[in-house]
Design a protein around this motif. Structure first.
Motif, PDB file in Angstrom:
ATOM      1  N   ARG A  50      22.709  -7.890  -9.410  1.00  0.00           N
ATOM      2  CA  ARG A  50      21.376  -7.349 -10.297  1.00  0.00           C
ATOM      3  C   ARG A  50      20.109  -7.988  -9.680  1.00  0.00           C
ATOM      4  N   ARG A  51      19.105  -7.136  -9.559  1.00  0.00           N
ATOM      5  CA  ARG A  51      17.935  -7.854  -8.725  1.00  0.00           C
ATOM      6  C   ARG A  51      17.068  -8.478  -9.488  1.00  0.00           C
ATOM      7  N   THR A  52      16.336  -9.164  -9.006  1.00  0.00           N
ATOM      8  CA  THR A  52      15.515 -10.228  -9.837  1.00  0.00           C
ATOM      9  C   THR A  52      14.436  -9.681 -10.329  1.00  0.00           C
ATOM     10  N   PRO A  53      13.676 -10.421 -11.410  1.00  0.00           N
ATOM     11  CA  PRO A  53      12.703  -9.503 -12.165  1.00  0.00           C
ATOM     12  C   PRO A  53      11.584  -9.610 -11.241  1.00  0.00           C
ATOM     13  N   THR A  54      11.396 -10.270 -10.011  1.00  0.00           N
ATOM     14  CA  THR A  54      10.056 -10.341  -9.209  1.00  0.00           C
ATOM     15  C   THR A  54      10.222  -9.387  -8.119  1.00  0.00           C
ATOM     16  N   LYS A  55      11.261  -8.257  -7.952  1.00  0.00           N
ATOM     17  CA  LYS A  55      11.239  -7.378  -6.970  1.00  0.00           C
ATOM     18  C   LYS A  55      10.142  -6.433  -7.225  1.00  0.00           C
ATOM     19  N   LEU A  56       9.495  -5.802  -6.061  1.00  0.00           N
ATOM     20  CA  LEU A  56       8.410  -4.928  -6.111  1.00  0.00           C
ATOM     21  C   LEU A  56       8.950  -3.653  -6.649  1.00  0.00           C
ATOM     22  N   VAL A  57       9.947  -3.065  -6.427  1.00  0.00           N
ATOM     23  CA  VAL A  57      10.429  -2.137  -7.394  1.00  0.00           C
ATOM     24  C   VAL A  57      11.854  -2.127  -7.907  1.00  0.00           C
ATOM     25  N   PHE A  58      12.079  -1.514  -8.887  1.00  0.00           N
ATOM     26  CA  PHE A  58      13.350  -1.653  -9.810  1.00  0.00           C
ATOM     27  C   PHE A  58      13.539  -2.911 -10.065  1.00  0.00           C
TER      28      PHE A  58
ATOM     29  N   VAL B 100      19.518   0.840 -10.328  1.00  0.00           N
ATOM     30  CA  VAL B 100      18.313   1.551  -9.604  1.00  0.00           C
ATOM     31  C   VAL B 100      18.733   2.816  -9.251  1.00  0.00           C
ATOM     32  N   PRO B 101      17.649   3.776  -9.434  1.00  0.00           N
ATOM     33  CA  PRO B 101      17.968   5.232  -9.402  1.00  0.00           C
ATOM     34  C   PRO B 101      18.129   5.528  -8.021  1.00  0.00           C
ATOM     35  N   ASP B 102      17.262   4.897  -6.919  1.00  0.00           N
ATOM     36  CA  ASP B 102      17.730   5.275  -5.557  1.00  0.00           C
ATOM     37  C   ASP B 102      19.283   5.105  -5.072  1.00  0.00           C
TER      38      ASP B 102
ATOM     39  N   GLU C 264       0.812  -1.264  -0.307  1.00  0.00           N
ATOM     40  CA  GLU C 264      -0.057   0.030  -0.066  1.00  0.00           C
ATOM     41  C   GLU C 264       0.815   1.208   0.036  1.00  0.00           C
ATOM     42  N   ALA C 265       1.772   1.205   0.785  1.00  0.00           N
ATOM     43  CA  ALA C 265       2.869   2.395   0.741  1.00  0.00           C
ATOM     44  C   ALA C 265       3.391   2.546  -0.738  1.00  0.00           C
ATOM     45  N   TYR C 266       3.916   1.726  -1.355  1.00  0.00           N
ATOM     46  CA  TYR C 266       4.447   1.823  -2.509  1.00  0.00           C
ATOM     47  C   TYR C 266       3.462   2.281  -3.499  1.00  0.00           C
ATOM     48  N   ALA C 267       2.164   1.617  -3.306  1.00  0.00           N
ATOM     49  CA  ALA C 267       0.957   1.844  -4.250  1.00  0.00           C
ATOM     50  C   ALA C 267       0.392   3.393  -4.155  1.00  0.00           C
ATOM     51  N   ARG C 268       0.471   3.785  -2.920  1.00  0.00           N
ATOM     52  CA  ARG C 268       0.121   5.296  -2.601  1.00  0.00           C
ATOM     53  C   ARG C 268       1.097   6.175  -2.642  1.00  0.00           C
ATOM     54  N   GLY C 269       2.357   5.845  -2.840  1.00  0.00           N
ATOM     55  CA  GLY C 269       3.495   6.963  -2.660  1.00  0.00           C
ATOM     56  C   GLY C 269       3.800   7.441  -1.350  1.00  0.00           C
ATOM     57  N   LEU C 270       3.678   6.412  -0.303  1.00  0.00           N
ATOM     58  CA  LEU C 270       3.833   7.033   1.105  1.00  0.00           C
ATOM     59  C   LEU C 270       5.234   7.120   1.276  1.00  0.00           C
TER      60      LEU C 270
ATOM     61  N   ASP D 103      22.506  -2.943  -8.719  1.00  0.00           N
ATOM     62  CA  ASP D 103      22.738  -1.903  -7.663  1.00  0.00           C
ATOM     63  C   ASP D 103      24.150  -2.318  -6.998  1.00  0.00           C
ATOM     64  N   MET D 104      24.683  -1.259  -6.455  1.00  0.00           N
ATOM     65  CA  MET D 104      25.879  -1.206  -5.812  1.00  0.00           C
ATOM     66  C   MET D 104      25.677  -1.129  -4.317  1.00  0.00           C
ATOM     67  N   PHE D 105      24.392  -1.524  -3.592  1.00  0.00           N
ATOM     68  CA  PHE D 105      24.331  -1.514  -2.210  1.00  0.00           C
ATOM     69  C   PHE D 105      23.281  -2.682  -2.066  1.00  0.00           C
ATOM     70  N   VAL D 106      23.449  -3.237  -0.816  1.00  0.00           N
ATOM     71  CA  VAL D 106      22.321  -4.036  -0.552  1.00  0.00           C
ATOM     72  C   VAL D 106      21.468  -3.395   0.632  1.00  0.00           C
ATOM     73  N   GLY D 107      20.410  -3.896   0.970  1.00  0.00           N
ATOM     74  CA  GLY D 107      19.621  -3.065   1.686  1.00  0.00           C
ATOM     75  C   GLY D 107      18.099  -3.424   1.340  1.00  0.00           C
ATOM     76  N   GLY D 108      17.153  -2.469   1.994  1.00  0.00           N
ATOM     77  CA  GLY D 108      15.833  -2.349   1.673  1.00  0.00           C
ATOM     78  C   GLY D 108      15.134  -1.574   2.700  1.00  0.00           C
ATOM     79  N   VAL D 109      13.749  -1.955   2.764  1.00  0.00           N
ATOM     80  CA  VAL D 109      13.158  -0.980   3.603  1.00  0.00           C
ATOM     81  C   VAL D 109      13.112  -1.316   5.155  1.00  0.00           C
ATOM     82  N   VAL D 110      12.964  -0.249   6.054  1.00  0.00           N
ATOM     83  CA  VAL D 110      13.143  -0.217   7.390  1.00  0.00           C
ATOM     84  C   VAL D 110      11.587  -0.764   8.014  1.00  0.00           C
TER      85      VAL D 110
END
Length: 175
Positions: free
Chosen positions: A51-59, A154-156, A25-31, A64-71
């Motif tokens: 390289r991220r998998t094709p099943t990732k929700l974003v990008f 990935v742009p971010d 929902e956060a992604y869909a609503r741009g929160l 990517d030159m980082f590992v990481g994700g949402v908090v």
């Protein structure tokens, strides 16, 4: 629980928590939410690139030159950085990633999140998550620089990398 069902803290332009929402929902609503970026280097100082998998929700399928994700909701940036680095690299026992700086990524309406940038030394054999990482290698920094124009990133992560280069150029040290 699917990634889309994960609960995130929603934050304002000053990184103050103003609510909670499911990730999808956060992604869909741009929160606005929180993310961590961890630059992992091996014993020789090479950068973990993937390289991220094709099943990732974003990008999906981007490099990517980082590992990481949402908090996650109620989670600290530091805790998320270690968790995400160990999960994506497929290791346990990493040293705590070193916090460098934080910035607000902003790519227009509904595409903004607070981003904490870290670094960590990974001298363990990596076994990246198959559902997260389609390809990986530790690359020398000059090769990463050469690939910036050739690969789709990935742009971010690219924004975080540019800020990291500027941060290091100033000679500042994270605390």
């Amino acid at each position: 629980m699917s990634a889309a069902d994960e609960i995130l803290d929603i934050v304002d332009e000053h990184d103050r928590v103003v609510g909670q929402s499911a990730r999808g929902e956060a992604y869909a609503r741009g929160l606005r939410h929180r993310c961590v970026f961890v630059q992992a280097r091996d014993a020789e100082g090479r950068i973990f690139v993937h390289r991220r998998t094709p099943t990732k929700l974003v990008f999906p399928s981007l490099h990517d030159m980082f590992v990481g994700g949402v908090v996650g909701a109620g989670e600290s940036y530091d805790t998320a950085a270690l968790r995400e680095a160990e999960e994506e690299l497929g290791v346990t026992g990493l040293p705590d990633p070193r916090f460098l700086f934080k910035f607000r990524y902003d790519d227009g309406p509904g595409r903004s999140w607070w981003s904490a940038v870290y670094e960590v030394r990974c001298e363990l054999p990596v076994r990246p998550q198959a559902e997260e990482v389609a390809w990986h290698a530790f690359l020398p920094e000059d090769e990463v620089e050469r690939r910036l124009a050739d690969w789709e990133w990935v742009p971010d992560g690219l924004a975080a990398y540019e800020r990291l280069r500027a941060f290091r150029a100033t000679g500042r040290h994270g605390g």
